[in-house]
Design a protein around this motif. Structure first.
Motif, PDB file in Angstrom:
ATOM      1  N   SER A  57       0.705  -1.464  -0.060  1.00  0.00           N
ATOM      2  CA  SER A  57      -0.112   0.155   0.354  1.00  0.00           C
ATOM      3  C   SER A  57       0.484   1.165  -0.159  1.00  0.00           C
ATOM      4  CB  SER A  57      -1.528  -0.365   1.213  1.00  0.00           C
ATOM      5  OG  SER A  57      -1.489   0.954   0.775  1.00  0.00           O
ATOM      6  N   GLY A  58       1.635   1.415  -0.690  1.00  0.00           N
ATOM      7  CA  GLY A  58       2.866   2.310  -1.399  1.00  0.00           C
ATOM      8  C   GLY A  58       3.905   3.033   0.321  1.00  0.00           C
ATOM      9  N   THR A  96      11.346   0.868   0.259  1.00  0.00           N
ATOM     10  CA  THR A  96      11.399   1.572  -1.124  1.00  0.00           C
ATOM     11  C   THR A  96      11.586   0.269  -1.805  1.00  0.00           C
ATOM     12  OG1 THR A  96      13.839   1.939  -1.185  1.00  0.00           O
ATOM     13  CG2 THR A  96      11.605   3.792  -0.823  1.00  0.00           C
ATOM     14  N   ILE A  97      11.649  -0.393  -3.210  1.00  0.00           N
ATOM     15  CA  ILE A  97      11.493  -0.727  -3.468  1.00  0.00           C
ATOM     16  C   ILE A  97      13.373  -1.187  -4.030  1.00  0.00           C
ATOM     17  CG2 ILE A  97      12.030  -1.815  -6.475  1.00  0.00           C
ATOM     18  CD1 ILE A  97       9.205  -1.359  -6.746  1.00  0.00           C
ATOM     19  N   SER A 130       0.368   4.323   2.131  1.00  0.00           N
ATOM     20  CA  SER A 130      -1.056   5.145   1.609  1.00  0.00           C
ATOM     21  C   SER A 130      -2.079   4.840   2.309  1.00  0.00           C
ATOM     22  CB  SER A 130      -0.722   4.757  -0.391  1.00  0.00           C
ATOM     23  OG  SER A 130       0.104   5.202   0.050  1.00  0.00           O
ATOM     24  N   LEU A 131      -2.649   6.366   3.419  1.00  0.00           N
ATOM     25  CA  LEU A 131      -3.587   5.363   4.093  1.00  0.00           C
ATOM     26  C   LEU A 131      -4.966   6.133   3.946  1.00  0.00           C
ATOM     27  CD1 LEU A 131      -1.820   7.343   6.849  1.00  0.00           C
ATOM     28  CD2 LEU A 131      -2.057   5.243   6.217  1.00  0.00           C
ATOM     29  N   LEU A 132      -5.113   7.338   2.305  1.00  0.00           N
ATOM     30  CA  LEU A 132      -5.654   8.956   2.102  1.00  0.00           C
ATOM     31  C   LEU A 132      -5.993   8.938   0.746  1.00  0.00           C
ATOM     32  CD1 LEU A 132      -8.950   9.427   3.621  1.00  0.00           C
ATOM     33  CD2 LEU A 132      -7.626  11.048   4.423  1.00  0.00           C
ATOM     34  N   VAL A 133      -7.096   8.178  -0.204  1.00  0.00           N
ATOM     35  CA  VAL A 133      -6.709   8.681  -1.399  1.00  0.00           C
ATOM     36  C   VAL A 133      -8.669   9.594  -1.687  1.00  0.00           C
ATOM     37  CG1 VAL A 133      -7.471   8.494  -3.867  1.00  0.00           C
ATOM     38  CG2 VAL A 133      -6.287   6.647  -2.294  1.00  0.00           C
ATOM     39  N   TRP A 134      -8.280  10.973  -2.333  1.00  0.00           N
ATOM     40  CA  TRP A 134      -9.759  11.575  -2.553  1.00  0.00           C
ATOM     41  C   TRP A 134      -9.272  11.603  -4.317  1.00  0.00           C
ATOM     42  CZ3 TRP A 134     -13.196  13.786   0.358  1.00  0.00           C
ATOM     43  CH2 TRP A 134     -12.184  14.451   2.343  1.00  0.00           C
ATOM     44  N   TYR A 164       5.957   0.300  -7.794  1.00  0.00           N
ATOM     45  CA  TYR A 164       6.210   1.403  -7.358  1.00  0.00           C
ATOM     46  C   TYR A 164       5.838   1.661  -6.009  1.00  0.00           C
ATOM     47  CZ  TYR A 164       8.584   2.865 -11.643  1.00  0.00           C
ATOM     48  OH  TYR A 164       9.651   2.794 -12.596  1.00  0.00           O
ATOM     49  N   SER A 165       6.465   1.894  -5.091  1.00  0.00           N
ATOM     50  CA  SER A 165       6.046   2.648  -3.561  1.00  0.00           C
ATOM     51  C   SER A 165       6.165   4.187  -3.268  1.00  0.00           C
ATOM     52  CB  SER A 165       6.905   1.544  -2.165  1.00  0.00           C
ATOM     53  OG  SER A 165       8.229   3.124  -2.694  1.00  0.00           O
ATOM     54  N   ASN A 166       5.439   4.340  -3.051  1.00  0.00           N
ATOM     55  CA  ASN A 166       5.603   6.526  -2.772  1.00  0.00           C
ATOM     56  C   ASN A 166       7.035   6.815  -2.424  1.00  0.00           C
ATOM     57  OD1 ASN A 166       2.799   6.334  -1.956  1.00  0.00           O
ATOM     58  ND2 ASN A 166       3.267   6.125  -0.260  1.00  0.00           N
TER      59      ASN A 166
END
Length: 405
Positions: free
Chosen positions: A22-23, A27-28, A304-308, A335-337
């Protein structure tokens, strides 16, 4: 059934782990940097690691091991010195109590979490258990099933890459281990103690963590989310083999092989901006994807916690539900964040104008039911500006269709 992970398995494992993270979950880039040095020789006595199921973990105690801190800082690590030393400290403590440490456990699903657990096991001759505490990556310890199961968090060792070791010991109010309420509180207290430690210059925003020692009896009740390492490995292999090359192929794979009703929650769009700040062992930021009249904003705290969606009056994803990036076109698709955003806050140029789609699915039932795990997610959502309750992904979709029933 037990099997072995070899050096060549680390790339598909970390790719699959990144997708399910979840993002977050490291990291990779950082996981690959560590994996590149996984060679039998001076540091690692072997380049294979035994993976066992929860039911097979009967030969001794297990401990959760991880890197704790900011992904950008962890990217610099070559060997998992902090996590290895932390586990060695736990093993020594257990040996003094005539208890054998036989297994390590990743804290969460993620590229770095899985890679570190494999490498620590290889270094110390331990096995790794095919389970984790969330089935996704999480920003804080109370979000993990180990905390909800009230596993005693003592001993807990946090070790810098330079070898500075800190033991965190929250003494119970009563009895040898404290009551259930104390154990629910203590994971949050340990978390609050750790963040300032990793922010100290000696730690440089990250450290190796070993805590939650589990007996074979504890392992079963603390790890209801199982088979996650194998799930990540198999998805990574499918991506590498070219079996997954589009968003529909990914969602179909997740349904058929993982039992996840995943779906695209955005139209393919272009990565347009990012904001990131590193503090207290977290990368905190926003990533924006534009598709036509829609701008999708992913808000993350490592994970990642919230998507708008700019065209919606409510969020389209709320944690603990998971959301992953799928990048189309030629090149890496996962990809991660931390892989999308560079250390200076700019976007990864490897993405360019390739189409980016957000794929989401519901959280594991164990962390989305009322209790410590879900409460911890909701509290964090509140701090990010969302003041409502957790609403599962499918019900958010119903609201969008005008049917909230």
């Amino acid at each position: 059934m037990a099997y072995e992970i070899r050096r060549e398995d680390l790339e598909p494992l970390l790719l699959g782990g990144a997708f399910f993270g979840s993002g977050g979950g490291g990291t990779i880039e950082s996981a690959r940097h560590l994996a590149a040095h996984f060679v039998a020789g001076d540091y690692y006595p072997a380049d294979t690691v035994k993976v066992v199921s929860v039911d097979e973990a009967t030969e001794g105690a297990a401990v959760m091991v991880a890197y704790l801190g900011a992904p950008e800082a962890i990217n610099q690590a070559t060997y998992p010195i902090g996590p290895v030393t932390a586990v060695q400290n736990v093993a020594a403590r257990l040996a003094s109590q005539s208890t054998k440490l036989a297994y390590v456990m990743p804290p969460e699903s993620g590229a770095l979490g899985f890679t570190v657990a494999v490498l620590v096991a290889a270094k110390l001759g331990l096995a790794i258990i095919d389970a984790d505490g969330a089935g996704r990556a999480v920003p804080s310890l109370p979000m993990l099933t180990f905390a909800a199961a009230e596993i005693d968090p003592r001993p807990a060792f946090l070790v810098s890459q330079g070898g500075l070791s800190v033991e965190l010991d929250v003494t119970p109010r009563a009895g040898s281990n404290g009551g259930p309420t104390h154990q629910r509180d203590v994971s949050a207290i340990v978390e609050q103690m750790m963040r300032p430690v990793v922010a100290d210059p000696e730690f440089g925003q990250f450290g190796g963590l070993a805590m939650w020692v589990m007996t074979p009896a504890d392992i079963g009740r603390a790890t209801p989310i199982r088979g996650t390492l194998t799930r990540a490995l198999e998805l990574g292999r499918a991506v590498q083999a070219g079996q997954i090359g589009t968003v529909p192929e990914m969602t179909r794979y997740l349904k058929e092989h993982c039992g996840l009703a995943a779906r695209a929650i955005s139209e393919p769009g272009e990565l347009v901006s990012a904001e990131v700040d590193t503090a207290g062992g977290f990368d905190v930021g926003k990533i924006r994807i534009r598709s036509g009249s829609h701008t999708y904003t992913v808000i993350y705290q490592n994970e990642s916690l919230l998507v708008w969606d700019s065209q919606r009056a409510h969020p389209v994803v709320l944690s603990p539900d998971s959301v992953a990036y799928y990048v189309g076109g030629e090149g890496q698709s996962i990809y991660s964040n931390g892989d999308l955003v560079q250390s200076d806050g700019s976007l990864n140029p490897d993405i360019g104008k390739r189409p980016v789609t957000l794929i989401a699915w519901r959280a594991e039932a164990e962390i989305s039911k009322p209790g410590l795990n879900l409460d911890s997610f909701v509290q964090l959502l509140n701090s990010l500006g969302y003041l409502g309750p957790y609403v599962p992904l499918d019900k958010l979709a119903s609201i969008h269709r005008g049917d909230a029933s």
